[in-house]
Design a protein around this motif. Sequence first.
Motif, PDB file in Angstrom:
ATOM      1  N   TRP A  84      79.525   1.128 -31.144  1.00 22.27           N
ATOM      2  CA  TRP A  84      79.039   2.460 -30.801  1.00 22.27           C
ATOM      3  C   TRP A  84      80.036   3.178 -29.906  1.00 22.27           C
ATOM      4  CZ3 TRP A  84      76.951  -2.050 -28.977  1.00 22.27           C
ATOM      5  CH2 TRP A  84      76.933  -2.245 -27.594  1.00 22.27           C
ATOM      6  N   ASP A  85      79.977   4.498 -29.975  1.00 24.17           N
ATOM      7  CA  ASP A  85      80.844   5.341 -29.169  1.00 24.17           C
ATOM      8  C   ASP A  85      80.342   5.322 -27.724  1.00 24.17           C
ATOM      9  OD1 ASP A  85      81.786   7.843 -27.859  1.00 24.17           O
ATOM     10  OD2 ASP A  85      82.673   8.244 -29.835  1.00 24.17           O
ATOM     11  N   THR A  88      79.141   9.208 -26.874  1.00 24.85           N
ATOM     12  CA  THR A  88      78.025   9.816 -27.621  1.00 24.85           C
ATOM     13  C   THR A  88      76.918   8.821 -27.944  1.00 24.85           C
ATOM     14  OG1 THR A  88      78.946   9.333 -29.812  1.00 24.85           O
ATOM     15  CG2 THR A  88      79.716  11.348 -28.707  1.00 24.85           C
ATOM     16  N   PRO A  92      79.638   4.300 -35.642  1.00 23.95           N
ATOM     17  CA  PRO A  92      80.473   4.714 -36.768  1.00 23.95           C
ATOM     18  C   PRO A  92      80.108   4.037 -38.084  1.00 23.95           C
ATOM     19  CG  PRO A  92      81.647   3.107 -35.445  1.00 23.95           C
ATOM     20  CD  PRO A  92      80.363   3.408 -34.722  1.00 23.95           C
ATOM     21  N   THR A 146      88.406   2.391 -38.078  1.00 19.35           N
ATOM     22  CA  THR A 146      87.299   2.182 -37.138  1.00 19.35           C
ATOM     23  C   THR A 146      87.729   1.224 -36.035  1.00 19.35           C
ATOM     24  OG1 THR A 146      85.641   2.548 -38.870  1.00 19.35           O
ATOM     25  CG2 THR A 146      84.930   1.326 -36.917  1.00 19.35           C
ATOM     26  N   LEU A 149      89.680   2.356 -32.957  1.00 11.58           N
ATOM     27  CA  LEU A 149      88.936   2.972 -31.867  1.00 11.58           C
ATOM     28  C   LEU A 149      88.254   1.930 -30.975  1.00 11.58           C
ATOM     29  CD1 LEU A 149      87.514   6.065 -33.765  1.00 11.58           C
ATOM     30  CD2 LEU A 149      89.286   6.046 -32.015  1.00 11.58           C
ATOM     31  N   ARG A 154      87.483   3.389 -27.178  1.00 13.00           N
ATOM     32  CA  ARG A 154      86.490   4.422 -27.497  1.00 13.00           C
ATOM     33  C   ARG A 154      85.153   3.790 -27.937  1.00 13.00           C
ATOM     34  NH1 ARG A 154      86.691   9.699 -29.922  1.00 13.00           N
ATOM     35  NH2 ARG A 154      84.543  10.412 -30.116  1.00 13.00           N
ATOM     36  N   TYR A 155      85.250   2.764 -28.772  1.00 11.11           N
ATOM     37  CA  TYR A 155      84.030   2.111 -29.267  1.00 11.11           C
ATOM     38  C   TYR A 155      83.765   0.828 -28.489  1.00 11.11           C
ATOM     39  CZ  TYR A 155      84.148   5.097 -33.460  1.00 11.11           C
ATOM     40  OH  TYR A 155      84.149   6.161 -34.336  1.00 11.11           O
TER      41      TYR A 155
END
Length: 489
Positions: A84-85, A88, A92, A146, A149, A154-155
């Motif tokens: 998950w981000d 946010t 993804p 993916t 990130l 980020r993730y």
Amino acid sequence: MTVLAIDAGTTGVTAVVVTPEGGIAAKGYEEFAQHFPKPGWVEHSPEEIWQATLAAVRSAVDQVDASELRAVGITNQRETILLWDRETLGSPRRAIVWQDRRTADICTRLKEAGHEERVAELTGLRLDPYFSGTKLMWLAEQEPHTWALVESGRYAVGTVDSYLIARMTRGTYHVTDVSNACRTLLFDLTTGDWSDELCELFGVPRDALPELVPNWGEVATTDPATFLDLSLPIAGIAGDQQSALFGQTCFDPGDAKCTYGTGSFILTNTGTTLERSDAGLLSTAAWRSPSGELTYALEGAIFVTGAAVQWLRDGLQIVGSAAETEAIAATVDSTDGVVFVPALTGMGAPHWDPNARGMIIGITRGTTRAHVVRATLEAITFEVRDVLATMPDHGAPLRVDGGASANDLLCQLQADQLGVEVRRPKLVETTALGAAFLAGLGTGVWSSTDDLRETWQLDRAFTPAADRTTADAAHERWLDAVERAKGWA
């Protein structure tokens, strides 16, 4: 003073409100979708898990005085991996579920490269698609954009407990406990921490993983803006099977329980001793106290038991509900030679064959749905017998829980197969109860495990009624069928 417990299972989320006496004051449940993009693949939508969590909690909390809630505990399906981000909290891609078998080739590759012995030494686990590490390796190889990130920070990467805590706290916390961490193939059982060696082997950046926290004690606080206007300390976390062990008050070495869920899981508490098994059992962390003391367990993991009943309902459509199986199976005295090997996602302990597949054998013109349904219940008892036969001191009474333990016929068949007494507590939702016990222990609702023991009450004891020769012959036929189902895929 009550405790909210969230049990985020494989097919749905249960929320219960538990009283200081260990009773359930309220309960909510919400199912979520299962996604099968390819044969052997199983996925869940993280957002659907979160929405099911909110719906289940809302349903339970609406039945009680929310001001009386003291804390929240979380238990969850283990091994399922999510991304998950961090900003946010959106995901993804869908979660890769513990039942998913897509990484069988990666496991074979790692075994051929000679890694299995070292992995087992560090983790107590096997190189099997069941566990999270190879799922993350697959993501890195198959979805590099993916994964970039994840590597950039980020993730976040985590199991279902970590994801729910992130959602409940608006991303403030990224945490997990040892009972979930030890199922990832990235956790060193001896040191009680993430392993740099394993992270390197599986290509997982350690910074993406959650912080390890004790199983009880206040570790985070829910954000009311996100979590139904509730501001509660998150004070208990455990993977579902360790939570059920705790909920069954199996606090002493040698205490054992069997949970009948989507799969079935037999755990024996081994205390502060890390025991190794040569018979296909997994060494695992049970829980870690706020003082840092680590309790271990031996576990036999059976992938498909309740899921086989679900398949009868949704796949074959020969039963309308799981509750019907007892009455349908009781219309016949035996399976008339029908044996069902429910290797729908491979086989777990003690056989461990990711390439085994489901098989129904012994069908004749006289076979009816009742024979198939009874064969399904019998298969569950055979699978449990196979695991217990490899455990030390398996002649002791067995405590059972989980949804299917409400099935009297199943419990009787289990006692007949094992030749020992099967004990069912009045409260079979012990997975959720364990999460409540942990959270309540962490916030003073209960002062000690002795207090928790006093809440356990027997509903019914099932004593063996079948002739041993008959039971053993049926089990031998089962083992013959298992051998035929192996290596099919």
